[in-house]
Design an enzyme around this catalytic site. Structure first.
Site, mmCIF file in Angstrom:
data_model
loop_
_atom_site.group_PDB
_atom_site.id
_atom_site.type_symbol
_atom_site.label_atom_id
_atom_site.label_comp_id
_atom_site.label_asym_id
_atom_site.label_seq_id
_atom_site.Cartn_x
_atom_site.Cartn_y
_atom_site.Cartn_z
ATOM 1 N N TYR A 102 0.809 -1.215 0.000
ATOM 2 C CA TYR A 102 0.000 0.000 0.000
ATOM 3 C C TYR A 102 0.844 1.267 0.000
ATOM 4 C CZ TYR A 102 -3.476 -3.435 1.398
ATOM 5 O OH TYR A 102 -4.291 -4.523 1.441
ATOM 6 N N ASP A 148 2.720 2.982 -2.339
ATOM 7 C CA ASP A 148 2.568 3.981 -3.396
ATOM 8 C C ASP A 148 1.254 4.736 -3.256
ATOM 9 O OD1 ASP A 148 4.881 2.817 -4.197
ATOM 10 O OD2 ASP A 148 4.213 2.263 -6.202
ATOM 11 N N TYR A 185 6.703 -6.748 6.632
ATOM 12 C CA TYR A 185 6.616 -7.734 5.573
ATOM 13 C C TYR A 185 6.883 -9.112 6.178
ATOM 14 C CZ TYR A 185 7.403 -3.501 2.787
ATOM 15 O OH TYR A 185 7.320 -2.236 2.254
ATOM 16 N N GLN A 215 -5.648 5.727 7.222
ATOM 17 C CA GLN A 215 -4.357 6.244 7.655
ATOM 18 C C GLN A 215 -4.404 7.029 8.961
ATOM 19 O OE1 GLN A 215 -3.662 8.106 3.834
ATOM 20 N NE2 GLN A 215 -1.899 6.792 3.469
ATOM 21 N N ARG A 221 6.928 -0.553 8.173
ATOM 22 C CA ARG A 221 7.479 -1.059 6.915
ATOM 23 C C ARG A 221 7.284 -0.039 5.797
ATOM 24 N NH1 ARG A 221 2.711 -5.350 4.980
ATOM 25 N NH2 ARG A 221 1.694 -3.863 3.569
ATOM 26 N N GLY A 222 8.083 -0.174 4.735
ATOM 27 C CA GLY A 222 7.887 0.647 3.545
ATOM 28 C C GLY A 222 8.202 2.105 3.772
ATOM 29 N N GLU A 223 7.399 2.980 3.203
ATOM 30 C CA GLU A 223 7.674 4.415 3.244
ATOM 31 C C GLU A 223 6.658 5.187 4.076
ATOM 32 O OE1 GLU A 223 7.825 8.136 0.061
ATOM 33 O OE2 GLU A 223 8.762 6.235 -0.468
ATOM 34 N N ASP A 224 5.372 4.974 3.828
ATOM 35 C CA ASP A 224 4.361 5.801 4.484
ATOM 36 C C ASP A 224 4.381 5.618 5.997
ATOM 37 O OD1 ASP A 224 2.043 7.601 4.407
ATOM 38 O OD2 ASP A 224 0.924 5.847 5.051
#
Length: 407
Positions: free
Chosen positions: A28, A30, A221, A285, A301-304
């Site tokens: 999720y 992007d 992840y 969010q 995890r990831g960016e957001d």
């Protein structure tokens, strides 16, 4: 050929409409970044935003009010369009151009994370009397080279168009981080009492949480490190120092279910010794932000969620998205290199060891214990780090200033 664009010194009149294109590649991240950006541009900068998304089903997990059967809809002041990310033949493209405003680009067009714009749309951009400001919004990175590429201009090989590369980041000379105006005030209101609430906002079906002990959120992840960490917690947690882990429904949940030997769904509670696990629903969010702000440690995890954990101002562990040839390890160390210098040597070493072990899928009790011992220091550091970042302009504001100087 790339050339550096001059930094803007003033903001001309407001651009009337912006287009943001987003391809949902995996997870999720992007769409999470694109949706936050679109809402902030609309609510705080008065911009009419069209958000083009190719996977409304994944988007719906972040936006429960989204109707995934509709081609277009308005939510939170944003015009959401289903993006049929296919190549149109000449006849279809001509029809779309003549009969629909879908091919009429706004004053700014954002290509989120290098997704490829439809050719008919690029052609329509070139036909405008004043071509739009075309932005390639890149992935977040603390790597030094991104500062040298931020704002670079790349002329299109066929059309009279120029694309600018915009790099989010942590340095005042970069693109900044997403941060809504109210997020820090909301955080301070939730955490100002100094006590952990037994119930967290927007999780109505969540069983009461223990108000003492260590509270940790875990959003990751798949990795063997999850099983290792649960094992360590179950062995080391005590009634005097319990651990409560809050796990949103995600790909990580299968490892937790295997550890406890049962299927799991939102609302379930599992216990092993003084370790208590609560399974949470996947929420929008703003509700997830509230969860991060009420925990003592956040595994993200990831960016957001990585950025949101920094605004939560709590110790964190980043599960970076794995890339081929371990390219993600370079990005991981680049962030640690700017995050750790103000830490005492022992705390810095403990943090680095924990982050590297988690991302390598290998953890032992000594790694966790060293990190846990450093938590008082890491908690103070997280607050200072967050405050320092908050002194900078946010990503949306920098993007608006950059684009308004070019339209």
């Amino acid at each position: 050929m790339l050339s550096r664009a001059p930094m803007p010194t003033l903001a001309p009149s407001r651009a009337e409409r912006w287009d943001i294109f987003c391809t949902v590649i995996d997870n999720y991240g992007d769409i999470g970044v694109s949706w936050r950006l679109a809402r902030q541009l609309a609510s705080e900068h008065g911009i009419a935003v069209r958000l083009w998304v190719d996977d409304l089903r994944s988007f719906g997990a972040l936006c429960p009010t989204l109707d995934t059967s509709r081609e277009r809809q308005q939510i939170a002041g944003v015009d959401i369009r289903r993006w049929h990310n296919v190549t149109l033949d000449e006849e279809e493209s001509a029809t779309l151009t003549e009969d629909s405003d879908d091919a009429l680009p706004g004053e700014v067009v954002i290509e989120a994370f290098g997704c490829t714009l439809p050719e008919y749309f690029v052609a329509a951009m070139a036909e405008r009397a004043h071509p739009p400001c075309w932005i390639n919004l890149e992935y977040l990175s603390a790597e030094p080279w991104t500062l040298g590429c931020h704002g670079l201009a790349s002329p299109h090989p066929r059309w009279p168009l120029t694309k600018y590369f915009f790099f989010p980041g942590f340095d005042p000379n970069g693109g900044g981080l997403l941060r809504e105006r109210e997020v820090l005030a909301q955080r301070d209101a939730r955490t100002g009492q100094g006590q952990k609430p037994a119930h967290i906002e927007h999780y109505p079906n969540l069983a009461p949480l223990p108000e003492r002990g260590l509270r940790i959120s875990l959003f990751a992840y798949e990795t063997p490190a999850i099983t290792a960490l649960l094992t360590i917690w179950a062995e080391l947690a005590t009634p005097a120092a319990p651990i409560c882990c809050l796990i949103p429904a995600s790909r990580a949940l299968q490892a937790v279910a295997t550890f406890f030997g049962q299927s799991l769904q939102p609302g379930d509670v599992c216990r092993r010794g003084a370790l208590e696990i609560h399974v949470l629903p996947f929420v929008e969010q703003a509700h997830y932000d509230a969860l991060l702000q009420t925990c003592d440690v956040n595994i993200v995890r990831g960016e957001d969620s990585f950025v949101r954990a920094q605004w939560a101002a709590k110790p964190l562990l980043w599960h970076i998205y794995p890339q081929d040839e371990d390219a993600h390890c370079v990005k991981l160390d680049a962030f640690l290199d700017i995050y750790c210098p103000a830490l005492p040597a022992a705390a810095s070493a403990a943090l680095r060891r924990f982050w590297h072990g988690w991302n390598a899928g290998e953890l032992d009790a000594d790694t966790w214990c060293a990190f846990a011992d450093a938590l008082p220091t890491l908690t103070k550091h997280a607050a200072v780090w967050s405050a320092r970042l908050a002194e900078q302009e946010d990503l949306a504001s920098r993007l608006v200033l950059f684009c308004r100087a070019r339209v």
